[in-house]
Scaffold this motif. Structure first.
Motif, mmCIF file in Angstrom:
data_model
loop_
_atom_site.group_PDB
_atom_site.id
_atom_site.type_symbol
_atom_site.label_atom_id
_atom_site.label_comp_id
_atom_site.label_asym_id
_atom_site.label_seq_id
_atom_site.Cartn_x
_atom_site.Cartn_y
_atom_site.Cartn_z
ATOM 1 N N LYS A 1 45.347 23.743 80.044
ATOM 2 C CA LYS A 1 44.808 25.002 80.718
ATOM 3 C C LYS A 1 44.127 25.745 79.454
ATOM 4 O O LYS A 1 44.911 26.102 78.564
ATOM 5 C CB LYS A 1 46.075 25.572 81.524
ATOM 6 C CG LYS A 1 45.460 26.798 82.025
ATOM 7 C CD LYS A 1 46.087 28.172 81.456
ATOM 8 C CE LYS A 1 45.449 29.314 82.097
ATOM 9 N NZ LYS A 1 45.941 30.639 81.312
ATOM 10 N N GLY B 1 42.801 29.786 79.046
ATOM 11 C CA GLY B 1 42.589 31.081 79.650
ATOM 12 C C GLY B 1 41.475 31.940 79.227
ATOM 13 O O GLY B 1 40.711 31.292 78.625
ATOM 14 N N GLY B 2 41.168 33.019 79.882
ATOM 15 C CA GLY B 2 40.077 33.722 79.848
ATOM 16 C C GLY B 2 39.487 33.922 78.439
ATOM 17 O O GLY B 2 38.183 33.634 78.162
ATOM 18 N N THR C 1 45.832 29.512 74.929
ATOM 19 C CA THR C 1 45.713 31.046 75.019
ATOM 20 C C THR C 1 45.372 31.636 73.756
ATOM 21 O O THR C 1 44.852 30.782 72.838
ATOM 22 C CB THR C 1 47.250 31.662 75.720
ATOM 23 O OG1 THR C 1 46.667 33.029 75.931
ATOM 24 C CG2 THR C 1 48.103 31.470 74.942
ATOM 25 N N ASP C 2 45.339 33.029 73.658
ATOM 26 C CA ASP C 2 44.640 33.641 72.491
ATOM 27 C C ASP C 2 46.117 33.988 71.211
ATOM 28 O O ASP C 2 45.764 34.823 70.390
ATOM 29 C CB ASP C 2 44.054 35.079 72.733
ATOM 30 C CG ASP C 2 44.955 35.700 73.639
ATOM 31 O OD1 ASP C 2 46.059 35.566 74.039
ATOM 32 O OD2 ASP C 2 44.199 36.899 74.150
ATOM 33 N N GLY D 1 51.595 30.902 70.522
ATOM 34 C CA GLY D 1 53.110 30.443 71.193
ATOM 35 C C GLY D 1 53.517 31.584 71.707
ATOM 36 O O GLY D 1 52.953 32.795 71.835
ATOM 37 N N TYR E 1 56.459 34.488 71.571
ATOM 38 C CA TYR E 1 56.993 35.087 70.589
ATOM 39 C C TYR E 1 58.139 35.959 70.948
ATOM 40 O O TYR E 1 58.358 36.185 72.307
ATOM 41 C CB TYR E 1 56.029 36.311 69.720
ATOM 42 C CG TYR E 1 55.034 35.594 68.935
ATOM 43 C CD1 TYR E 1 54.221 34.583 69.279
ATOM 44 C CD2 TYR E 1 55.059 35.885 67.423
ATOM 45 C CE1 TYR E 1 53.246 33.908 68.430
ATOM 46 C CE2 TYR E 1 54.493 35.269 66.743
ATOM 47 C CZ TYR E 1 53.364 34.315 66.974
ATOM 48 O OH TYR E 1 52.678 33.672 66.076
ATOM 49 N N ASP F 1 55.840 40.849 72.299
ATOM 50 C CA ASP F 1 54.353 40.633 72.525
ATOM 51 C C ASP F 1 53.914 40.931 71.045
ATOM 52 O O ASP F 1 54.228 41.905 70.512
ATOM 53 C CB ASP F 1 53.949 41.832 73.456
ATOM 54 C CG ASP F 1 52.522 41.427 73.555
ATOM 55 O OD1 ASP F 1 51.771 40.901 72.716
ATOM 56 O OD2 ASP F 1 51.674 42.040 74.670
ATOM 57 N N ARG G 1 51.020 41.255 69.948
ATOM 58 C CA ARG G 1 50.057 42.385 69.854
ATOM 59 C C ARG G 1 50.471 43.630 69.884
ATOM 60 O O ARG G 1 49.833 44.715 69.350
ATOM 61 C CB ARG G 1 49.208 42.147 71.118
ATOM 62 C CG ARG G 1 48.418 40.665 71.284
ATOM 63 C CD ARG G 1 47.128 40.768 71.921
ATOM 64 N NE ARG G 1 46.714 39.507 72.056
ATOM 65 C CZ ARG G 1 45.851 38.812 71.167
ATOM 66 N NH1 ARG G 1 45.724 39.407 70.177
ATOM 67 N NH2 ARG G 1 45.764 37.624 71.279
ATOM 68 N N MET H 1 61.519 36.495 81.107
ATOM 69 C CA MET H 1 60.337 37.271 80.342
ATOM 70 C C MET H 1 59.342 37.620 81.376
ATOM 71 O O MET H 1 58.640 38.705 81.225
ATOM 72 C CB MET H 1 59.936 36.469 79.308
ATOM 73 C CG MET H 1 60.785 36.277 77.920
ATOM 74 S SD MET H 1 60.078 35.293 76.749
ATOM 75 C CE MET H 1 58.716 36.192 75.858
ATOM 76 N N LYS I 1 53.006 38.830 79.852
ATOM 77 C CA LYS I 1 52.024 38.209 80.577
ATOM 78 C C LYS I 1 51.293 36.671 80.072
ATOM 79 O O LYS I 1 50.534 36.461 80.762
ATOM 80 C CB LYS I 1 50.681 39.084 80.892
ATOM 81 C CG LYS I 1 50.098 39.259 79.505
ATOM 82 C CD LYS I 1 48.727 40.037 80.200
ATOM 83 C CE LYS I 1 47.631 40.025 78.941
ATOM 84 N NZ LYS I 1 46.273 40.218 79.487
HETATM 85 P P1 ADP Z 1 45.325 33.884 79.030
HETATM 86 O O1 ADP Z 1 43.846 34.502 79.309
HETATM 87 O O2 ADP Z 1 44.953 32.706 78.021
HETATM 88 O O3 ADP Z 1 45.891 33.599 80.441
HETATM 89 P P2 ADP Z 1 46.778 36.333 78.806
HETATM 90 O O4 ADP Z 1 46.090 37.512 78.221
HETATM 91 O O5 ADP Z 1 47.307 36.226 80.118
HETATM 92 O O6 ADP Z 1 46.113 34.729 78.443
HETATM 93 O O7 ADP Z 1 48.323 36.103 77.901
HETATM 94 C C1 ADP Z 1 48.527 35.985 76.669
HETATM 95 C C2 ADP Z 1 48.859 37.399 75.968
HETATM 96 O O8 ADP Z 1 50.036 37.648 76.489
HETATM 97 C C3 ADP Z 1 48.985 37.535 74.718
HETATM 98 O O9 ADP Z 1 47.578 38.190 74.114
HETATM 99 C C4 ADP Z 1 49.961 38.446 74.190
HETATM 100 O O10 ADP Z 1 49.479 39.846 73.991
HETATM 101 C C5 ADP Z 1 50.694 38.665 75.805
HETATM 102 N N1 ADP Z 1 51.973 38.494 75.347
HETATM 103 C C6 ADP Z 1 53.017 39.279 75.937
HETATM 104 N N2 ADP Z 1 54.243 38.960 75.561
HETATM 105 C C7 ADP Z 1 54.187 37.964 74.871
HETATM 106 C C8 ADP Z 1 55.337 37.137 74.047
HETATM 107 N N3 ADP Z 1 56.453 37.413 73.932
HETATM 108 N N4 ADP Z 1 54.631 35.957 73.203
HETATM 109 C C9 ADP Z 1 53.395 35.802 73.411
HETATM 110 N N5 ADP Z 1 52.323 36.535 74.082
HETATM 111 C C10 ADP Z 1 52.948 37.559 75.002
#
Ligand code: ADP
Ligand code: ASP
Ligand code: MG
Length: 308
Positions: A7, A9-10, A178-179, A182, A184, A187, A189, A208, A214
């Motif tokens: 999969k 993501g955006g 995704t971006d 893995g 973490y 978050d 970011r 979580m 997300k």
């Molecule tokens: P996609 O567009 O690939 O579905 P999302 O933006 O929905 O991606 O989800 C990825 C984002 O989830 C990451 O950029 C990160 O900021 C956020 N995120 C929140 N909590 C966590 C975490 N514990 N580990 C990894 N990412 C996390």
């Protein structure tokens, strides 16, 4: 060879360069001889743009049900575009590939337009197609409701499409690109000290997700847990020929090292209210909570303390 679901993501399909980068990952799995189904999200920002257009077009708002059905027709289009574009890119690379919309699979949902739940997936045709060597590029986030109309699965729903399709075709695993590279400890970011987790249990990941991390939609983790689909979270920004290990979300029994606390998930939609000097008398607390309940205010946590 195994059936696998990937999969993207955006941000992983944000433009044609990113779609070509995603194609390199797909190519790697196809070249390894796997039967590959890919689930794609809309290009980054596209679903927000479409939601905004619906809001503008819906003024003054028509009846709620009608609005939700047409909302789905509009917002599901983002995924239709990316599925076609990735199929074209794969074809240009010399692979047999085609796009599949939710209704073509078919991925059947309930009637809750705008936040539909998956009722059933008929995975036979898709399974046969990928076993014949054709790469299936499925539009995430969407399905067909019992009223014959397009339904969407709620924001972040492509994760759920991917895991559900993996379960439906009996895939060996579901890889979520995704971006971030893995899951973490929090978050990454928001907090530099966050560390990547190698393996996390379905239960922990579910907690979580349900409080707002997300990285995966909650419903996707529920499905992975129910159907025992091992899910890996990986970065589409890694080099396709040397991807990082990512995070495996799996059964608790497969995790040797257990932590008391694995992750911290912030929630920015909470308010903390302190009421001082509440007399320690029967009925006082009930009076406060009755008033809050009457005003439909949810309380997530109550901390009682004797100190001032
Ligand atoms: P996609 O567009 O690939 O579905 P999302 O933006 O929905 O991606 O989800 C990825 C984002 O989830 C990451 O950029 C990160 O900021 C956020 N995120 C929140 N909590 C966590 C975490 N514990 N580990 C990894 N990412 C996390
Ligand atoms: N495109 C949809 C959204 O932005 C679904 C997804 O990306 O998972 O919510
Ligand atoms: Mg997401």
């Amino acid at each position: 060879m195994a059936r696998i679901v990937m999969k993207f993501g955006g941000t992983s399909v944000a433009n044609l360069d990113r779609i070509r980068a995603a194609a390199a990952f797909v190519r790697r799995e196809a070249d390894a001889g796997h039967s590959v189904a890919v689930v794609v999200s809309a290009m980054a920002g596209e679903t927000n743009r479409l939601v905004g257009l619906c809001a503008e077009a819906g003024e003054p708002a028509p009846a709620l049900d009608a609005r939700d059905v047409e909302y789905d027709a509009v917002v599901a289009s983002g995924e239709q575009v990316t599925s076609g574009l990735l199929a074209l890119v794969m074809q240009n690379l010399g692979y047999r590939a085609r796009s599949w919309q939710g209704w073509q699979i078919p991925l059947k949902t309930d009637l809750a337009h705008g936040k539909a739940r998956i009722a059933e997936i008929e995975g036979e045709a898709l399974g046969e197609a990928i076993d014949s060597g054709e790469i299936a590029i499925c539009a995430g986030f969407q399905g067909i409701a019992p009223d014959g109309r397009i339904a969407t699965l709620g924001r972040g729903g492509s994760d759920t499409s991917a895991v559900a399709l993996a379960a439906a075709v009996g895939a060996e695993r579901c890889d979520i690109y995704t971006d971030v590279d893995g899951v973490y400890t929090t978050d990454p970011r928001l907090t530099k000290q966050a560390r990547r987790i190698n393996k996390i249990s379905f239960e922990e990941m579910l907690e979580m997700a349900s409080v707002g991390a997300k990285v995966l939609q909650t419903r996707s983790v529920e499905l992975a847990m129910r159907y025992k689909v091992p899910v890996r979270v990986l970065s589409s920004f890694d080099p396709p020929d040397a991807p990082g290990p990512g995070t495996l979300i799996c059964d608790e029994d497969d995790i040797v090292e257990e932590n008391v606390v694995t992750t911290v998930t912030p929630d920015f939609n909470e308010a903390s209210v302190t009421i001082l000097a509440v007399p320690d008398e029967p009925g006082r607390a009930a009076g406060i909570f009755d008033a809050l309940a009457a005003a439909n205010i949810n309380i997530d946590m109550i901390v009682q303390s004797a100190s001032r």
